[in-house]
Design a protein around this motif. Structure first.
Motif: not given
Length: 145
Positions: A61-89
């Protein structure tokens, strides 16, 4: 007196702020992640990754913005994805990630029971990363401070 239901089914709930494991069994764990002020976009300080396992997130329930970053040793570009209720991420092993949540959010997490600080390094965010997270959150409608 213990009823049959109590023998056959365990019921767990976590309603306080933050993260809490609720079930550990035979190599896997279910945890709950609720809103916490540390997870506001302007308060995020680091990302983490899991070197030995994937991690699953399910918005209840509610809202969750999943933030991911590419890169191996450090965080590179940051991406954002709104999670939808009931879906598996499923965040794959080795992917930098964090979240921002609305006050009414509840996220179920499934992970290996041995997931912890010893195999989940953290990477401090740069000022540029922090600005980008605030921008992405605003673009997705996360304006609460």
């Amino acid at each position: 007196m213990t009823g049959t239901r109590d023998i056959l089914v365990e019921v767990h709930e976590y309603i306080e702020d933050g993260y809490r494991p609720v079930v550990d069994y035979n190599g896997w764990r279910v945890a709950v992640l609720n809103y916490h002020p540390e997870l506001l976009p302007e308060n995020l300080q680091d990302f983490q990754r899991h070197d030995e396992t994937d991690e699953v997130f399910i918005l209840v329930c509610g809202r969750c913005l999943l933030l991911t970053g590419d890169g191996t040793t450090t965080v590179g570009t940051i991406h954002a994805m709104d999670l939808e209720p009931g879906k598996v991420y499923n965040v794959k092993r080795g992917v930098w990630h964090s979240h921002t949540l609305s006050r009414d959010a509840r996220v179920m997490i499934v992970e290996n029971t041995d997931t912890g600080e010893h195999n989940s390094p953290r990477c401090m965010l740069t000022e540029e990363h922090k600005r980008r997270i605030v921008e992405l959150a605003a673009e997705h409608g996360y304006t609460e401070t």
